[in-house]
Design a protein around this motif. Sequence first.
Motif, PDB file in Angstrom:
ATOM      1  N   LYS A  89       0.836  -1.211   0.000  1.00 38.84           N
ATOM      2  CA  LYS A  89       0.000   0.000   0.000  1.00 38.84           C
ATOM      3  C   LYS A  89       0.865   1.254   0.000  1.00 38.84           C
ATOM      4  O   LYS A  89       0.575   2.242  -0.703  1.00 38.84           O
ATOM      5  CB  LYS A  89      -0.926   0.001   1.210  1.00 38.84           C
ATOM      6  CG  LYS A  89      -1.926   1.159   1.222  1.00 38.84           C
ATOM      7  CD  LYS A  89      -2.847   1.062   2.422  1.00 38.84           C
ATOM      8  CE  LYS A  89      -3.892   2.175   2.385  1.00 38.84           C
ATOM      9  NZ  LYS A  89      -3.320   3.503   2.267  1.00 38.84           N
ATOM     10  N   LEU A  90       1.945   1.209   0.790  1.00 37.77           N
ATOM     11  CA  LEU A  90       2.858   2.355   0.816  1.00 37.77           C
ATOM     12  C   LEU A  90       3.513   2.563  -0.552  1.00 37.77           C
ATOM     13  O   LEU A  90       3.723   3.699  -0.990  1.00 37.77           O
ATOM     14  CB  LEU A  90       3.924   2.153   1.894  1.00 37.77           C
ATOM     15  CG  LEU A  90       3.456   2.325   3.346  1.00 37.77           C
ATOM     16  CD1 LEU A  90       4.570   1.945   4.316  1.00 37.77           C
ATOM     17  CD2 LEU A  90       2.999   3.756   3.600  1.00 37.77           C
ATOM     18  N   LEU A  91       3.840   1.485  -1.217  1.00 31.05           N
ATOM     19  CA  LEU A  91       4.428   1.598  -2.547  1.00 31.05           C
ATOM     20  C   LEU A  91       3.421   2.169  -3.552  1.00 31.05           C
ATOM     21  O   LEU A  91       3.792   2.936  -4.451  1.00 31.05           O
ATOM     22  CB  LEU A  91       4.937   0.240  -3.020  1.00 31.05           C
ATOM     23  CG  LEU A  91       6.176  -0.291  -2.279  1.00 31.05           C
ATOM     24  CD1 LEU A  91       6.508  -1.700  -2.750  1.00 31.05           C
ATOM     25  CD2 LEU A  91       7.372   0.638  -2.516  1.00 31.05           C
ATOM     26  N   ASP A  92       2.147   1.782  -3.417  1.00 26.56           N
ATOM     27  CA  ASP A  92       1.113   2.367  -4.270  1.00 26.56           C
ATOM     28  C   ASP A  92       1.005   3.876  -4.031  1.00 26.56           C
ATOM     29  O   ASP A  92       0.877   4.670  -4.979  1.00 26.56           O
ATOM     30  CB  ASP A  92      -0.238   1.700  -4.012  1.00 26.56           C
ATOM     31  CG  ASP A  92      -0.274   0.268  -4.522  1.00 26.56           C
ATOM     32  OD1 ASP A  92       0.538  -0.052  -5.414  1.00 26.56           O
ATOM     33  OD2 ASP A  92      -1.106  -0.513  -4.027  1.00 26.56           O
ATOM     34  N   ASP A  93       1.034   4.254  -2.725  1.00 31.17           N
ATOM     35  CA  ASP A  93       0.995   5.687  -2.406  1.00 31.17           C
ATOM     36  C   ASP A  93       2.211   6.406  -2.979  1.00 31.17           C
ATOM     37  O   ASP A  93       2.120   7.542  -3.472  1.00 31.17           O
ATOM     38  CB  ASP A  93       0.932   5.897  -0.892  1.00 31.17           C
ATOM     39  CG  ASP A  93      -0.394   5.399  -0.300  1.00 31.17           C
ATOM     40  OD1 ASP A  93      -1.356   5.255  -1.078  1.00 31.17           O
ATOM     41  OD2 ASP A  93      -0.444   5.167   0.925  1.00 31.17           O
ATOM     42  N   ALA A  94       3.358   5.733  -2.907  1.00 34.52           N
ATOM     43  CA  ALA A  94       4.578   6.327  -3.445  1.00 34.52           C
ATOM     44  C   ALA A  94       4.472   6.514  -4.959  1.00 34.52           C
ATOM     45  O   ALA A  94       4.948   7.517  -5.512  1.00 34.52           O
ATOM     46  CB  ALA A  94       5.780   5.449  -3.095  1.00 34.52           C
ATOM     47  N   ARG A  95       3.874   5.557  -5.639  1.00 37.20           N
ATOM     48  CA  ARG A  95       3.690   5.686  -7.088  1.00 37.20           C
ATOM     49  C   ARG A  95       2.799   6.880  -7.410  1.00 37.20           C
ATOM     50  O   ARG A  95       3.084   7.659  -8.327  1.00 37.20           O
ATOM     51  CB  ARG A  95       3.075   4.407  -7.644  1.00 37.20           C
ATOM     52  CG  ARG A  95       2.876   4.430  -9.161  1.00 37.20           C
ATOM     53  CD  ARG A  95       2.072   3.227  -9.594  1.00 37.20           C
ATOM     54  NE  ARG A  95       0.763   3.234  -8.949  1.00 37.20           N
ATOM     55  CZ  ARG A  95      -0.080   2.195  -8.942  1.00 37.20           C
ATOM     56  NH1 ARG A  95       0.279   1.063  -9.531  1.00 37.20           N
ATOM     57  NH2 ARG A  95      -1.243   2.284  -8.336  1.00 37.20           N
ATOM     58  N   ASP A  96       1.692   7.026  -6.635  1.00 36.49           N
ATOM     59  CA  ASP A  96       0.821   8.186  -6.844  1.00 36.49           C
ATOM     60  C   ASP A  96       1.575   9.487  -6.586  1.00 36.49           C
ATOM     61  O   ASP A  96       1.405  10.483  -7.311  1.00 36.49           O
ATOM     62  CB  ASP A  96      -0.400   8.104  -5.922  1.00 36.49           C
ATOM     63  CG  ASP A  96      -1.290   6.903  -6.263  1.00 36.49           C
ATOM     64  OD1 ASP A  96      -1.217   6.413  -7.412  1.00 36.49           O
ATOM     65  OD2 ASP A  96      -2.054   6.467  -5.375  1.00 36.49           O
ATOM     66  N   GLY A  97       2.402   9.466  -5.531  1.00 40.04           N
ATOM     67  CA  GLY A  97       3.192  10.654  -5.239  1.00 40.04           C
ATOM     68  C   GLY A  97       4.172  10.973  -6.343  1.00 40.04           C
ATOM     69  O   GLY A  97       4.430  12.148  -6.661  1.00 40.04           O
TER      70      GLY A  97
END
Length: 389
Positions: free
Chosen positions: A231-239
């Motif tokens: 989930k953190l990696l998904d957020d990082a991708r969005d960022g």
Amino acid sequence: MLTTILSRGLPASGYLALRFLTGLGVLVAMPLGLVLSWLPAVRAGLVRLANVERSQASRYLGLPVAPGSMSFKRSLWLLWMPLVAVPELFVAVIAVVGAPAALAGMVLWKLDPGNFSLMGLDVDSWLEALTLGPLQILVALGVLGWGAPALAHRHARAVRNMLAPSEAEQLTLRVEELTKSRAGAVDSHGAELRRIERDLHDGTQAQLVSLAMRIGVAKQMMANDPEKAAKLLDDARDGAEQAMNELRGVLRTMYPPILADRGLAGAVSALCARCPLPVELRLGELGDVPAAVEAAAYFVVAESLTNVTKHSAAGHVDVLMERRGTELYLAVTDDGIGGARIGEQADLLGRGSGLHGMLHRVEAIDGRLELQSPIGGPTTVEVMLPCGS
């Protein structure tokens, strides 16, 4: 025919009459001015008057208002004006009053025979009235349509030539203009760099720092909690996507990609299409336009449309862009409330600072910007940008 005569003669007569008033003022002030000519204020006043006269002559001739005289000695040519002011006023009066006076004399001579004159002769009979009256009308119309315009044209030409700066003075003026435009370009460039730095620091850099922290936390949690790490990696991708979008926004302010994709005409058309107000765009032949000129023209249109939308209360905008010789001509006109001014600080309505930045951007490439914005409107921003040969 009569319309042509009036359109030629009335402006010429008005110009000659105003020159008479100026000459009369010079004649009245001449004795005191010559006595006090050693005072800087008196010398500067004569130079300013000479510059005004040369500007008026340029406007009458329909020529660009060239830089005025910087020399007190050259401005002394203005002292010859009283010698020609009286005969020029005589011509202007004949041009404007001659025909109406002839009509009045032809009709009213009977009320007081011998005291009405036509062509300088006293009128005592209908034969004289009906002969001299039409002759005076023809002479007056000739003076109005041809004599006064020719005299006004010669006067304006003489004023421009006599009060023109010497080559040394023109060079000095040019150096001052280039120094001023260079200083403005340096200030504008510095402000632009500070804005880009601020945008990168507050936007993109913050996003990248947050992105690095999320990836680091996700790496530590990968073994113990894979789902949360994912989930953190998904957020990082969005960022990362958001940071890329902000970076693209910063880059667009430096050189809009749409200029490279669609050219200047297409880019300006897109700006006008996105404007919330109705915009009439008139595009002429543009020819080959240097990249720096393209960028300057694009930002002038963008800033102008933004100003119109925010501050002018306009209902319609007209944009004209075309090639005029070696220059790209651009004019943005709106039917709003007017009153716009160029200033380093915005006024109470938030106007001015954007126009100041626009002026710096134009002067940085040796262009010219003129603003006409009387109270009540309309407002017109005209820009001339050099494109080389």
